[in-house]
Design a protein around this motif. Structure first.
Motif, PDB file in Angstrom:
ATOM      1  N   ALA A   1      11.787  34.082   1.458  1.00  0.00           N
ATOM      2  CA  ALA A   1      12.081  35.030   0.375  1.00  0.00           C
ATOM      3  C   ALA A   1      13.393  35.759   0.616  1.00  0.00           C
ATOM      4  O   ALA A   1      14.189  35.971  -0.304  1.00  0.00           O
ATOM      5  CB  ALA A   1      10.934  36.030   0.228  1.00  0.00           C
ATOM      6  N   LYS A   2      13.630  36.161   1.863  1.00  0.00           N
ATOM      7  CA  LYS A   2      14.881  36.826   2.207  1.00  0.00           C
ATOM      8  C   LYS A   2      16.060  35.880   2.030  1.00  0.00           C
ATOM      9  O   LYS A   2      17.139  36.276   1.556  1.00  0.00           O
ATOM     10  CB  LYS A   2      14.820  37.323   3.649  1.00  0.00           C
ATOM     11  CG  LYS A   2      16.010  38.174   4.081  1.00  0.00           C
ATOM     12  CD  LYS A   2      15.995  39.535   3.407  1.00  0.00           C
ATOM     13  CE  LYS A   2      17.061  40.447   3.970  1.00  0.00           C
ATOM     14  NZ  LYS A   2      17.033  41.776   3.335  1.00  0.00           N
ATOM     15  N   THR A   3      15.850  34.615   2.366  1.00  0.00           N
ATOM     16  CA  THR A   3      16.919  33.615   2.262  1.00  0.00           C
ATOM     17  C   THR A   3      17.338  33.385   0.818  1.00  0.00           C
ATOM     18  O   THR A   3      18.530  33.344   0.498  1.00  0.00           O
ATOM     19  CB  THR A   3      16.469  32.286   2.891  1.00  0.00           C
ATOM     20  OG1 THR A   3      16.195  32.502   4.283  1.00  0.00           O
ATOM     21  CG2 THR A   3      17.539  31.221   2.741  1.00  0.00           C
ATOM     22  N   ILE A   4      16.369  33.232  -0.086  1.00  0.00           N
ATOM     23  CA  ILE A   4      16.720  32.850  -1.456  1.00  0.00           C
ATOM     24  C   ILE A   4      17.312  33.999  -2.260  1.00  0.00           C
ATOM     25  O   ILE A   4      17.890  33.768  -3.319  1.00  0.00           O
ATOM     26  CB  ILE A   4      15.514  32.253  -2.205  1.00  0.00           C
ATOM     27  CG1 ILE A   4      14.407  33.307  -2.414  1.00  0.00           C
ATOM     28  CG2 ILE A   4      14.981  31.029  -1.484  1.00  0.00           C
ATOM     29  CD1 ILE A   4      13.295  32.827  -3.321  1.00  0.00           C
ATOM     30  N   ILE A   5      17.184  35.236  -1.762  1.00  0.00           N
ATOM     31  CA  ILE A   5      17.838  36.355  -2.446  1.00  0.00           C
ATOM     32  C   ILE A   5      19.352  36.121  -2.524  1.00  0.00           C
ATOM     33  O   ILE A   5      20.006  36.505  -3.492  1.00  0.00           O
ATOM     34  CB  ILE A   5      17.519  37.686  -1.736  1.00  0.00           C
ATOM     35  CG1 ILE A   5      16.055  38.073  -1.981  1.00  0.00           C
ATOM     36  CG2 ILE A   5      18.446  38.801  -2.210  1.00  0.00           C
ATOM     37  CD1 ILE A   5      15.611  39.309  -1.241  1.00  0.00           C
ATOM     38  N   ASN A   6      19.887  35.471  -1.510  1.00  0.00           N
ATOM     39  CA  ASN A   6      21.318  35.161  -1.484  1.00  0.00           C
ATOM     40  C   ASN A   6      21.661  33.886  -2.251  1.00  0.00           C
ATOM     41  O   ASN A   6      22.808  33.447  -2.249  1.00  0.00           O
ATOM     42  CB  ASN A   6      21.793  35.035  -0.038  1.00  0.00           C
ATOM     43  CG  ASN A   6      21.676  36.343   0.724  1.00  0.00           C
ATOM     44  OD1 ASN A   6      21.957  37.408   0.190  1.00  0.00           O
ATOM     45  ND2 ASN A   6      21.228  36.262   1.972  1.00  0.00           N
ATOM     46  N   GLU A   7      20.644  33.269  -2.869  1.00  0.00           N
ATOM     47  CA  GLU A   7      20.811  32.099  -3.733  1.00  0.00           C
ATOM     48  C   GLU A   7      21.613  30.964  -3.077  1.00  0.00           C
ATOM     49  O   GLU A   7      22.680  30.574  -3.565  1.00  0.00           O
ATOM     50  CB  GLU A   7      21.441  32.503  -5.067  1.00  0.00           C
ATOM     51  CG  GLU A   7      20.605  33.521  -5.834  1.00  0.00           C
ATOM     52  CD  GLU A   7      21.132  33.782  -7.230  1.00  0.00           C
ATOM     53  OE1 GLU A   7      21.436  32.814  -7.941  1.00  0.00           O
ATOM     54  OE2 GLU A   7      21.242  34.968  -7.600  1.00  0.00           O
ATOM     55  N   PRO A   8      21.091  30.399  -1.989  1.00  0.00           N
ATOM     56  CA  PRO A   8      21.745  29.227  -1.394  1.00  0.00           C
ATOM     57  C   PRO A   8      21.623  28.028  -2.334  1.00  0.00           C
ATOM     58  O   PRO A   8      20.779  27.997  -3.227  1.00  0.00           O
ATOM     59  CB  PRO A   8      20.942  29.004  -0.106  1.00  0.00           C
ATOM     60  CG  PRO A   8      19.584  29.564  -0.431  1.00  0.00           C
ATOM     61  CD  PRO A   8      19.845  30.766  -1.287  1.00  0.00           C
ATOM     62  N   LYS A   9      22.445  27.028  -2.133  1.00  0.00           N
ATOM     63  CA  LYS A   9      22.425  25.849  -3.002  1.00  0.00           C
ATOM     64  C   LYS A   9      21.180  25.002  -2.783  1.00  0.00           C
ATOM     65  O   LYS A   9      20.725  24.296  -3.693  1.00  0.00           O
ATOM     66  CB  LYS A   9      23.681  25.008  -2.791  1.00  0.00           C
ATOM     67  CG  LYS A   9      24.969  25.696  -3.234  1.00  0.00           C
ATOM     68  CD  LYS A   9      26.157  24.766  -3.098  1.00  0.00           C
ATOM     69  CE  LYS A   9      27.448  25.446  -3.546  1.00  0.00           C
ATOM     70  NZ  LYS A   9      27.409  25.817  -4.973  1.00  0.00           N
TER      71      LYS A   9
END
Length: 298
Positions: free
Chosen positions: A257-265
């Motif tokens: 959840a923390k990772t996808i906040i930064n919207e990785p590809k």
């Protein structure tokens, strides 16, 4: 002090695996829900047996050592007197006042997770949230609808809403047991109807019971997307740009959840493969559970 694991997850290790021989006190409601949280944590964590800090048997032995205290009740241990006040936040949360030999400390120790952050006013966050709702619905999407918003928008009434958290369901039973610990509004409402009976929301036990056809809203745990139903739904929906994930609360470093906040590809799936992250990701913090909402795939 409250039952959230970022406050107290290490206590079983502290009491069962170290030489500490002191006593531990919690309010009745905190102890009841804390046990549920710990048991769930042992089940969902993804570590080897060798790396486990404690297991279910450690939790059972540990829980027997916890002593309970009522709000405003004064206890004394080795000449130290203490009592607790309600802290709000969650059921059972307490602030402790300590008196040592007639002297009260001049120091306040306080947890401050959000102490260094500036938050938008709640009405601004709610406006953002409802904007996401309607923009998603206009494309055939799936959303969480507060009762007032739902009543004023009959075009949304056929959108199914699901609640997928066995832990939260068990905790809800504890909340109803301690209804008299809640504010006057909830107590008054409970006298006439159950405020925890959500008439527009259905329970979803597993992904096998989910008819993934058409628009829907799913509130799923765990909130970090590290495992469980929320992770399964995320992996199913993340590659479609019509789908969306709303993260409405605090998330821990190192979680998906923390990772996808930064919207990785792209994101790494549980099987080790990668998948493109095409779904919309919205972080609108209400410090609640994870909300996933899915749009119609056409």
């Amino acid at each position: 002090m409250n039952f959230h694991l970022d406050h107290a997850a290490s206590l079983p290790y502290f009491l069962e695996k170290t030489t500490f021989k002191g006593r531990v006190f919690m309010t009745h409601a905190t102890k009841a829900i804390y046990k549920l949280f710990l048991s769930d944590y042992v089940k969902v964590r993804k570590v080897s047996v060798e790396d486990m800090l404690y297991d279910e048997q450690d939790i059972l032995r540990f829980m027997d050592k916890i002593e309970v205290i009522d709000f405003h009740q004064t206890l004394e241990v080795n000449g130290i007197r203490f009592w607790c006040y309600t802290a709000g936040h969650v059921l059972g949360a307490a602030m402790f006042m300590v008196d040592i030999a007639g002297f009260s400390p001049d120091i306040c120790i306080i947890e401050s997770t959000y102490g260094v952050q500036l938050h938008q006013p709640r009405n601004v966050r709610e406006k953002r949230f409802t904007y996401v709702i309607h923009s998603t619905i206009s494309q055939g999407g799936c959303v969480l609808i507060p009762d007032e918003y739902w009543s004023n928008h009959p075009e949304l009434h056929n959108i199914p809403i699901y609640y997928a958290s066995p832990l939260a369901k068990r905790c809800m039973a504890v909340y109803q047991t301690y209804i008299n610990s809640m504010n006057e509004r909830i107590c008054n409402q409970f006298a006439n109807s159950n405020p925890f009976d959500f008439k527009h929301i259905s329970t979803l036990k597993s992904i096998e019971n989910f008819n993934d056809v058409g628009p829907s809203v799913v509130m799923a745990s765990p909130n970090g997307l590290q495992s469980g139903l929320s992770r399964q739904l995320f992996e199913t929906w993340c590659s479609d740009k019509k789908n969306a994930c709303v993260i409405p609360g605090y998330v821990v470093e190192g979680t998906l959840a923390k990772t996808i906040i930064n919207e990785p590809k792209e994101v790494t799936l549980m099987n080790g493969l990668t998948a493109p992250l095409n779904m919309q990701v919205h972080y609108i913090s209400f410090s609640l559970m994870q909300i996933l909402h899915r749009q119609v795939c056409s």
